[in-house]
Design an enzyme around this catalytic site. Structure first.
Site, PDB file in Angstrom:
ATOM      1  N   HIS A  33     -12.238 -27.948 -43.851  1.00 20.64           N
ATOM      2  CA  HIS A  33     -12.905 -27.948 -42.539  1.00 20.64           C
ATOM      3  C   HIS A  33     -14.364 -27.495 -42.648  1.00 20.64           C
ATOM      4  O   HIS A  33     -14.683 -26.582 -43.420  1.00 20.64           O
ATOM      5  CB  HIS A  33     -12.146 -27.062 -41.544  1.00 20.64           C
ATOM      6  CG  HIS A  33     -10.897 -27.726 -41.020  1.00 20.64           C
ATOM      7  ND1 HIS A  33      -9.850 -27.029 -40.470  1.00 20.64           N
ATOM      8  CD2 HIS A  33     -10.542 -29.037 -40.962  1.00 20.64           C
ATOM      9  CE1 HIS A  33      -8.901 -27.880 -40.094  1.00 20.64           C
ATOM     10  NE2 HIS A  33      -9.296 -29.097 -40.400  1.00 20.64           N
ATOM     11  N   HIS A  52     -10.020 -24.575 -47.573  1.00 19.32           N
ATOM     12  CA  HIS A  52      -9.672 -25.919 -47.070  1.00 19.32           C
ATOM     13  C   HIS A  52     -10.941 -26.655 -46.684  1.00 19.32           C
ATOM     14  O   HIS A  52     -12.030 -26.077 -46.723  1.00 19.32           O
ATOM     15  CB  HIS A  52      -8.662 -25.856 -45.921  1.00 19.32           C
ATOM     16  CG  HIS A  52      -9.139 -25.176 -44.669  1.00 19.32           C
ATOM     17  ND1 HIS A  52      -9.447 -23.836 -44.623  1.00 19.32           N
ATOM     18  CD2 HIS A  52      -9.346 -25.635 -43.412  1.00 19.32           C
ATOM     19  CE1 HIS A  52      -9.827 -23.518 -43.396  1.00 19.32           C
ATOM     20  NE2 HIS A  52      -9.788 -24.585 -42.640  1.00 19.32           N
ATOM     21  N   HIS A  94      -1.964 -25.886 -41.786  1.00 17.41           N
ATOM     22  CA  HIS A  94      -3.222 -26.062 -41.047  1.00 17.41           C
ATOM     23  C   HIS A  94      -3.890 -27.356 -41.500  1.00 17.41           C
ATOM     24  O   HIS A  94      -4.284 -28.190 -40.702  1.00 17.41           O
ATOM     25  CB  HIS A  94      -4.115 -24.850 -41.303  1.00 17.41           C
ATOM     26  CG  HIS A  94      -5.452 -24.900 -40.636  1.00 17.41           C
ATOM     27  ND1 HIS A  94      -5.603 -24.907 -39.272  1.00 17.41           N
ATOM     28  CD2 HIS A  94      -6.708 -24.937 -41.152  1.00 17.41           C
ATOM     29  CE1 HIS A  94      -6.906 -24.949 -38.974  1.00 17.41           C
ATOM     30  NE2 HIS A  94      -7.595 -24.975 -40.093  1.00 17.41           N
ATOM     31  N   HIS A 151     -10.998 -16.101 -39.637  1.00 14.41           N
ATOM     32  CA  HIS A 151     -11.626 -15.974 -38.315  1.00 14.41           C
ATOM     33  C   HIS A 151     -11.262 -14.648 -37.653  1.00 14.41           C
ATOM     34  O   HIS A 151     -10.139 -14.166 -37.817  1.00 14.41           O
ATOM     35  CB  HIS A 151     -11.142 -17.086 -37.360  1.00 14.41           C
ATOM     36  CG  HIS A 151     -11.644 -18.453 -37.696  1.00 14.41           C
ATOM     37  ND1 HIS A 151     -12.782 -18.986 -37.134  1.00 14.41           N
ATOM     38  CD2 HIS A 151     -11.148 -19.405 -38.521  1.00 14.41           C
ATOM     39  CE1 HIS A 151     -12.969 -20.220 -37.602  1.00 14.41           C
ATOM     40  NE2 HIS A 151     -11.988 -20.500 -38.452  1.00 14.41           N
ATOM     41  N   ASP A 189     -16.278 -25.695 -40.946  1.00  8.56           N
ATOM     42  CA  ASP A 189     -16.627 -24.284 -40.748  1.00  8.56           C
ATOM     43  C   ASP A 189     -16.178 -23.408 -41.919  1.00  8.56           C
ATOM     44  O   ASP A 189     -16.210 -22.178 -41.827  1.00  8.56           O
ATOM     45  CB  ASP A 189     -16.078 -23.756 -39.411  1.00  8.56           C
ATOM     46  CG  ASP A 189     -14.554 -23.745 -39.359  1.00  8.56           C
ATOM     47  OD1 ASP A 189     -13.933 -24.756 -39.738  1.00  8.56           O
ATOM     48  OD2 ASP A 189     -13.991 -22.713 -38.942  1.00  8.56           O
ATOM     49  N   HIS A 190     -15.773 -24.034 -43.033  1.00 11.40           N
ATOM     50  CA  HIS A 190     -15.442 -23.295 -44.252  1.00 11.40           C
ATOM     51  C   HIS A 190     -16.218 -23.815 -45.458  1.00 11.40           C
ATOM     52  O   HIS A 190     -16.223 -23.176 -46.501  1.00 11.40           O
ATOM     53  CB  HIS A 190     -13.929 -23.360 -44.511  1.00 11.40           C
ATOM     54  CG  HIS A 190     -13.149 -22.705 -43.410  1.00 11.40           C
ATOM     55  ND1 HIS A 190     -12.592 -21.461 -43.519  1.00 11.40           N
ATOM     56  CD2 HIS A 190     -12.910 -23.117 -42.138  1.00 11.40           C
ATOM     57  CE1 HIS A 190     -12.026 -21.138 -42.362  1.00 11.40           C
ATOM     58  NE2 HIS A 190     -12.200 -22.125 -41.504  1.00 11.40           N
ATOM     59  N   ASP A 201      -7.490 -20.336 -42.996  1.00 12.56           N
ATOM     60  CA  ASP A 201      -6.931 -20.512 -41.650  1.00 12.56           C
ATOM     61  C   ASP A 201      -5.418 -20.694 -41.692  1.00 12.56           C
ATOM     62  O   ASP A 201      -4.818 -21.239 -40.773  1.00 12.56           O
ATOM     63  CB  ASP A 201      -7.561 -21.731 -40.958  1.00 12.56           C
ATOM     64  CG  ASP A 201      -9.019 -21.496 -40.601  1.00 12.56           C
ATOM     65  OD1 ASP A 201      -9.528 -20.389 -40.849  1.00 12.56           O
ATOM     66  OD2 ASP A 201      -9.656 -22.437 -40.080  1.00 12.56           O
TER      67      ASP A 201
HETATM   68 FE    FE Z   1     -11.708 -22.408 -39.518  1.00  6.92          FE
HETATM   69 ZN    ZN Z   2      -9.764 -24.752 -40.453  1.00  8.39          ZN
END
Ligand code: FE
Ligand code: ZN
Length: 257
Positions: free
Chosen positions: A56, A54, A113, A169, A58-59, A130
């Site tokens: 975001h 996805h 998400h 995570h 942090d990905h 996530d």
């Molecule tokens: Fe994440």
């Molecule tokens: Zn995420």
């Protein structure tokens, strides 16, 4: 296919997938480039592909640096993430294949998400980002409880029981504590919490889990458990106990846990 877990940032996981027939590699969710590059060099493989679950940051934050270093990478994401995943070249729509080296995979569209969240599936291995965490699920930023319920309990749940699920995570210990708070007599959760606490305190990771384990320990896949229903009823006496409504209530309880 060989899979290497690469811890990134605080508690993120990227995964290096190596096609052992060709020594070509794909990386799932490179939140940062440096640890991924180190692992690629250690393994002596050729990175050809990025698989983003996805959009975001942090990905996807390692995408540009990896693409600059290795050039002409195939960068996969859902078609609806166009403009949100840096450097995206492959725009997945229903029925598309996901390939690198000689590996052939598929994907599940898992809104909840985010609207464009996907799970990548290679045989009995899946990368859930996530959407599904061990004993938990992602927060609902762009989707409804009904969508997330479907993503977990229809789509991911349609995979084989012994599918290994690699998630985004290291939240497992906290997730299991929440799971126990709504289902305190579930012995599977108690045992897993002990095992995961020991694992994490010795610096190891709880990824992957299996679909079979999640069916037993993940409250978001247990919306018909008698103990969870009793717990929901105790918090909201007027609750209708309809499955998607139970899911919504669990997600709200988790947000405030
Ligand atoms: Fe994440
Ligand atoms: Zn995420």
């Amino acid at each position: 296919m060989k899979i290497i877990t690469i811890p990134c940032l605080q508690d993120n996981f990227a995964y290096l997938l190596i096609c052992t027939k060709t020594q070509q590699a794909a990386v799932v969710d490179p939140s940062e480039a440096t640890p991924v590059i180190s692992e690629i060099e250690r393994q002596g493989v050729k990175l050809t592909t990025i698989l983003n679950t996805h959009h975001h940051w942090d990905h996807v934050d390692g995408n540009q640096e990896l693409n600059a270093k290795y050039a002409d990478l195939f960068i996969y994401g859902h078609e609806s993430d166009r403009g949100r995943i840096p450097g995206q070249t492959e725009f997945l729509k229903c029925g598309d294949e996901v390939n690198f080296g000689k590996q052939r995979g598929t994907f599940l569209h898992n809104p909840g998400h985010t609207s464009g969240a996907v799970t990548y599936v290679f045989g009995k291995t899946a990368f859930t980002g996530d959407t599904l965490f061990a004993a938990g699920c992602g927060r609902l930023f762009e989707g409804t409880p009904a969508q997330m319920h479907d993503s977990l309990n229809v789509q991911i749940s349609g995979l084989a029981d012994d599918t290994e699920l690699y998630f985004g995570h290291e939240y497992t210990e906290a997730n299991l504590r929440f799971a126990l708070s709504v289902e305190s007599r579930n012995a599977e959760i108690q045992h897993k919490l002990e095992a995961v606490s020991a694992l994490c305190s010795s610096g190891k990771f709880s990824t992957p889990t299996t679909l079979a384990e999640e069916r037993l320990t993940n409250p978001f896949m247990r919306c018909t458990s008698a103990e969870i229903l009793a717990c929901v009823k105790s918090k909201e006496p007027d609750h209708n106990l309809e499955e998607e409504e139970v899911f919504r209530t669990l997600r709200e309880l988790k947000n405030n846990f």
